[in-house]
Design a protein around this motif. Structure first.
Motif, PDB file in Angstrom:
ATOM      1  N   LEU A 110       0.649  -1.122   0.092  1.00  0.00           N
ATOM      2  CA  LEU A 110       0.619  -0.060  -0.153  1.00  0.00           C
ATOM      3  C   LEU A 110       0.741   1.304  -0.022  1.00  0.00           C
ATOM      4  O   LEU A 110       0.197   2.223  -0.959  1.00  0.00           O
ATOM      5  CB  LEU A 110      -1.373   0.084   1.105  1.00  0.00           C
ATOM      6  CG  LEU A 110      -2.028  -0.803   0.661  1.00  0.00           C
ATOM      7  CD1 LEU A 110      -3.391  -0.691   2.563  1.00  0.00           C
ATOM      8  CD2 LEU A 110      -3.041   0.124  -0.040  1.00  0.00           C
ATOM      9  N   GLU A 111       1.609   1.356   0.717  1.00  0.00           N
ATOM     10  CA  GLU A 111       2.601   2.282   0.500  1.00  0.00           C
ATOM     11  C   GLU A 111       2.728   2.425  -0.511  1.00  0.00           C
ATOM     12  O   GLU A 111       3.737   4.142  -1.297  1.00  0.00           O
ATOM     13  CB  GLU A 111       3.708   1.641   2.108  1.00  0.00           C
ATOM     14  CG  GLU A 111       3.697   2.602   3.496  1.00  0.00           C
ATOM     15  CD  GLU A 111       4.381   1.962   4.194  1.00  0.00           C
ATOM     16  OE1 GLU A 111       5.023   2.706   4.633  1.00  0.00           O
ATOM     17  OE2 GLU A 111       5.861   1.256   4.046  1.00  0.00           O
ATOM     18  N   ARG A 112       3.399   1.405  -1.725  1.00  0.00           N
ATOM     19  CA  ARG A 112       3.906   1.911  -2.585  1.00  0.00           C
ATOM     20  C   ARG A 112       2.779   2.162  -3.729  1.00  0.00           C
ATOM     21  O   ARG A 112       3.389   3.346  -4.944  1.00  0.00           O
ATOM     22  CB  ARG A 112       4.825   0.459  -3.463  1.00  0.00           C
ATOM     23  CG  ARG A 112       5.835  -0.030  -2.616  1.00  0.00           C
ATOM     24  CD  ARG A 112       6.597  -1.607  -2.890  1.00  0.00           C
ATOM     25  NE  ARG A 112       7.620  -2.452  -2.200  1.00  0.00           N
ATOM     26  CZ  ARG A 112       8.433  -2.806  -2.271  1.00  0.00           C
ATOM     27  NH1 ARG A 112       8.336  -3.590  -3.366  1.00  0.00           N
ATOM     28  NH2 ARG A 112       8.990  -3.373  -2.043  1.00  0.00           N
ATOM     29  N   LEU A 113       2.165   1.517  -3.596  1.00  0.00           N
ATOM     30  CA  LEU A 113       0.420   2.045  -4.450  1.00  0.00           C
ATOM     31  C   LEU A 113       0.422   3.472  -4.855  1.00  0.00           C
ATOM     32  O   LEU A 113       0.086   4.278  -5.131  1.00  0.00           O
ATOM     33  CB  LEU A 113      -0.196   0.652  -3.877  1.00  0.00           C
ATOM     34  CG  LEU A 113      -0.314  -0.428  -4.858  1.00  0.00           C
ATOM     35  CD1 LEU A 113      -1.356  -0.842  -4.363  1.00  0.00           C
ATOM     36  CD2 LEU A 113      -0.340  -0.926  -5.900  1.00  0.00           C
ATOM     37  N   ARG A 114       0.479   3.770  -2.496  1.00  0.00           N
ATOM     38  CA  ARG A 114       0.342   5.442  -3.048  1.00  0.00           C
ATOM     39  C   ARG A 114       0.903   6.314  -3.302  1.00  0.00           C
ATOM     40  O   ARG A 114       0.432   7.259  -4.076  1.00  0.00           O
ATOM     41  CB  ARG A 114      -0.180   5.367  -1.416  1.00  0.00           C
ATOM     42  CG  ARG A 114      -0.104   7.290  -0.979  1.00  0.00           C
ATOM     43  CD  ARG A 114      -0.621   7.268   0.348  1.00  0.00           C
ATOM     44  NE  ARG A 114      -0.553   8.443   1.224  1.00  0.00           N
ATOM     45  CZ  ARG A 114      -0.658   9.474   1.942  1.00  0.00           C
ATOM     46  NH1 ARG A 114       0.152   8.573   2.600  1.00  0.00           N
ATOM     47  NH2 ARG A 114      -0.203  10.478   1.989  1.00  0.00           N
ATOM     48  N   TYR A 115       1.894   6.093  -3.718  1.00  0.00           N
ATOM     49  CA  TYR A 115       3.011   6.738  -4.031  1.00  0.00           C
ATOM     50  C   TYR A 115       3.123   6.893  -5.217  1.00  0.00           C
ATOM     51  O   TYR A 115       2.877   7.436  -6.342  1.00  0.00           O
ATOM     52  CB  TYR A 115       4.370   6.947  -3.550  1.00  0.00           C
ATOM     53  CG  TYR A 115       6.119   7.988  -3.976  1.00  0.00           C
ATOM     54  CD1 TYR A 115       5.629   8.883  -3.904  1.00  0.00           C
ATOM     55  CD2 TYR A 115       6.776   7.174  -4.587  1.00  0.00           C
ATOM     56  CE1 TYR A 115       5.983   9.342  -4.672  1.00  0.00           C
ATOM     57  CE2 TYR A 115       7.699   8.109  -4.961  1.00  0.00           C
ATOM     58  CZ  TYR A 115       7.337   9.711  -4.775  1.00  0.00           C
ATOM     59  OH  TYR A 115       8.361  10.177  -5.629  1.00  0.00           O
ATOM     60  N   GLY A 116       3.147   5.364  -6.037  1.00  0.00           N
ATOM     61  CA  GLY A 116       2.158   5.390  -7.080  1.00  0.00           C
ATOM     62  C   GLY A 116       1.289   5.626  -8.059  1.00  0.00           C
ATOM     63  O   GLY A 116       1.358   6.875  -9.011  1.00  0.00           O
ATOM     64  N   ALA A 117       0.334   6.064  -7.263  1.00  0.00           N
ATOM     65  CA  ALA A 117      -1.198   6.913  -7.871  1.00  0.00           C
ATOM     66  C   ALA A 117      -0.850   8.269  -7.381  1.00  0.00           C
ATOM     67  O   ALA A 117      -1.046   9.306  -8.446  1.00  0.00           O
ATOM     68  CB  ALA A 117      -1.742   7.154  -6.907  1.00  0.00           C
ATOM     69  N   HIS A 118      -0.108   8.941  -6.319  1.00  0.00           N
ATOM     70  CA  HIS A 118       0.365   9.839  -6.719  1.00  0.00           C
ATOM     71  C   HIS A 118       1.005  10.473  -7.987  1.00  0.00           C
ATOM     72  O   HIS A 118       0.969  11.302  -8.438  1.00  0.00           O
ATOM     73  CB  HIS A 118       1.300  10.396  -6.076  1.00  0.00           C
ATOM     74  CG  HIS A 118       2.483  11.407  -5.321  1.00  0.00           C
ATOM     75  ND1 HIS A 118       1.114  12.816  -5.208  1.00  0.00           N
ATOM     76  CD2 HIS A 118       3.515  12.322  -5.261  1.00  0.00           C
ATOM     77  CE1 HIS A 118       2.685  13.829  -5.297  1.00  0.00           C
ATOM     78  NE2 HIS A 118       3.522  13.300  -5.176  1.00  0.00           N
ATOM     79  N   LEU A 119       1.798   9.594  -8.397  1.00  0.00           N
ATOM     80  CA  LEU A 119       3.147  10.309  -9.408  1.00  0.00           C
ATOM     81  C   LEU A 119       1.895   9.862 -10.939  1.00  0.00           C
ATOM     82  O   LEU A 119       2.610  10.717 -11.955  1.00  0.00           O
ATOM     83  CB  LEU A 119       4.605   9.201  -9.559  1.00  0.00           C
ATOM     84  CG  LEU A 119       5.516   8.870  -8.332  1.00  0.00           C
ATOM     85  CD1 LEU A 119       6.270   8.065  -9.010  1.00  0.00           C
ATOM     86  CD2 LEU A 119       6.048  10.487  -8.922  1.00  0.00           C
ATOM     87  N   ALA A 120       1.325   9.169 -11.205  1.00  0.00           N
ATOM     88  CA  ALA A 120       0.398   8.861 -12.220  1.00  0.00           C
ATOM     89  C   ALA A 120      -0.450  10.421 -12.029  1.00  0.00           C
ATOM     90  O   ALA A 120      -0.509  10.543 -13.049  1.00  0.00           O
ATOM     91  CB  ALA A 120      -0.669   7.643 -11.634  1.00  0.00           C
ATOM     92  N   ARG A 121      -0.570  10.911 -11.222  1.00  0.00           N
ATOM     93  CA  ARG A 121      -1.802  12.188 -11.521  1.00  0.00           C
ATOM     94  C   ARG A 121      -0.729  13.335 -11.669  1.00  0.00           C
ATOM     95  O   ARG A 121      -1.763  13.957 -12.502  1.00  0.00           O
ATOM     96  CB  ARG A 121      -2.514  11.969  -9.952  1.00  0.00           C
ATOM     97  CG  ARG A 121      -3.489  10.920  -9.931  1.00  0.00           C
ATOM     98  CD  ARG A 121      -4.582  11.903  -8.073  1.00  0.00           C
ATOM     99  NE  ARG A 121      -4.926  11.249  -8.270  1.00  0.00           N
ATOM    100  CZ  ARG A 121      -4.729   9.703  -7.165  1.00  0.00           C
ATOM    101  NH1 ARG A 121      -4.103  10.383  -5.973  1.00  0.00           N
ATOM    102  NH2 ARG A 121      -5.797   9.318  -6.497  1.00  0.00           N
ATOM    103  N   ALA A 122       0.126  13.195 -10.950  1.00  0.00           N
ATOM    104  CA  ALA A 122       1.029  14.072 -11.224  1.00  0.00           C
ATOM    105  C   ALA A 122       1.672  14.092 -12.891  1.00  0.00           C
ATOM    106  O   ALA A 122       2.294  15.475 -13.534  1.00  0.00           O
ATOM    107  CB  ALA A 122       2.393  14.170 -10.256  1.00  0.00           C
ATOM    108  N   THR A 123       1.407  13.162 -13.101  1.00  0.00           N
ATOM    109  CA  THR A 123       2.738  13.092 -14.529  1.00  0.00           C
ATOM    110  C   THR A 123       1.919  12.377 -15.469  1.00  0.00           C
ATOM    111  O   THR A 123       1.882  12.850 -16.999  1.00  0.00           O
ATOM    112  CB  THR A 123       3.796  11.887 -14.945  1.00  0.00           C
ATOM    113  OG1 THR A 123       3.231  10.576 -14.388  1.00  0.00           O
ATOM    114  CG2 THR A 123       4.755  12.000 -13.490  1.00  0.00           C
ATOM    115  N   GLY A 124       0.795  11.492 -15.397  1.00  0.00           N
ATOM    116  CA  GLY A 124      -0.332  11.224 -16.393  1.00  0.00           C
ATOM    117  C   GLY A 124       0.266   9.817 -17.439  1.00  0.00           C
ATOM    118  O   GLY A 124      -0.425   9.793 -17.730  1.00  0.00           O
TER     119      GLY A 124
END
Length: 258
Positions: A110-124
């Protein structure tokens, strides 16, 4: 059980004895056994185990160990370089999750998924999740995809569900991304795991930009005034000590197997 599964199970068993909590308990137990016939050796082993257990659960020593294996510098949005995709590595499953109707990802994932989701929103950028299963279980990558889409509202484009360790994460993810014409990735994993993971993904032919998360060490120097009780052995430091030792042994094993 096929040979590869048997070898994987043996590796996990060996790791259990080489890591806390069994690691410090072994010399203590051996010392107690030897105490009658070899009292000096028995006491030495016993106290060695006690000291090792304290070192692996005390903030000062655990922070030092963490500093040897993780880079304290996070990814900056200004430094992202023409990435094609985000790769998020699995970290384990929680098999008993009745509130979700079955198995789900564990807290590390979950820690990795949360940051991955953050990056996906920031970069598309599109996302690949990577993680398989040992037995006839739902692959971890499928659980990761469900969590990202249902809990974070982030769509997953690729699901790599064959891998059982970091080397296989890299090999199978590279095959999927290469087929899609993508070579440059933002790699999301724990900061302690990043060096080994990045080396494996680069060896598999990908151009990697590290996107670490969830540091074990406390690199914030503004801790004056904290209670001295926070410097005593505690469960959080014991967890960080286990993770740091796991990664240190993982790096050694990967170097020896090359």
């Amino acid at each position: 059980m096929d040979l590869s599964t048997l070898l994987f199970s043996f590796k996990k068993l060996a790791a259990a004895f080489a890591l806390p909590p069994l690691l410090p308990l072994l010399p203590i137990a051996l010392g107690l056994v030897l105490l009658g016939r070899f009292p000096r050796l028995g006491r030495t082993l016993g106290w060695s185990g006690v000291i090792l257990g304290l070192l692996l659960s005390t903030p000062a020593s655990v922070n030092w160990l963490a500093a040897q294996i993780e880079d304290p510098v996070p990814l900056s949005a200004d430094t992202i370089q023409n990435a094609d995709a985000i790769v998020i590595l699995g970290a384990g499953r929680r098999p008993y999750a009745p509130e979700f109707g079955g198995a789900t990802v564990n807290r590390l994932a979950l820690e990795r998924l949360r940051y991955g989701a953050h990056l996906a929103r920031a970069t598309g950028l599109p996302i690949l999740v990577s993680g398989g299963s040992v037995a006839d279980e739902t692959p971890e990558a499928v659980l990761m995809k469900t969590a990202l889409e249902e809990d974070f509202g982030i769509q997953v484009r690729w699901v790599e569900e064959r891998s059982r360790d970091t080397r296989e994460n890299a090999r199978y993810s590279s095959a999927i991304l290469t087929l899609a014409g993508m070579r440059r990735v933002l790699l999301v994993t724990h900061a302690a795991h990043m060096s080994r993971a990045q080396a494996e993904f680069e060896a598999a032919g990908l151009v990697v930009q590290a996107a670490p998360t969830a540091w074990l060490g406390n690199y914030n120097e503004t801790t004056v005034g904290d209670s001295w009780l926070a410097e005593l052995p505690n469960p959080n430091s014991a967890y960080a000590g286990w993770f740091a030792m796991h990664e240190a042994l993982g790096r050694l094993a990967y170097r020896l197997s090359r």
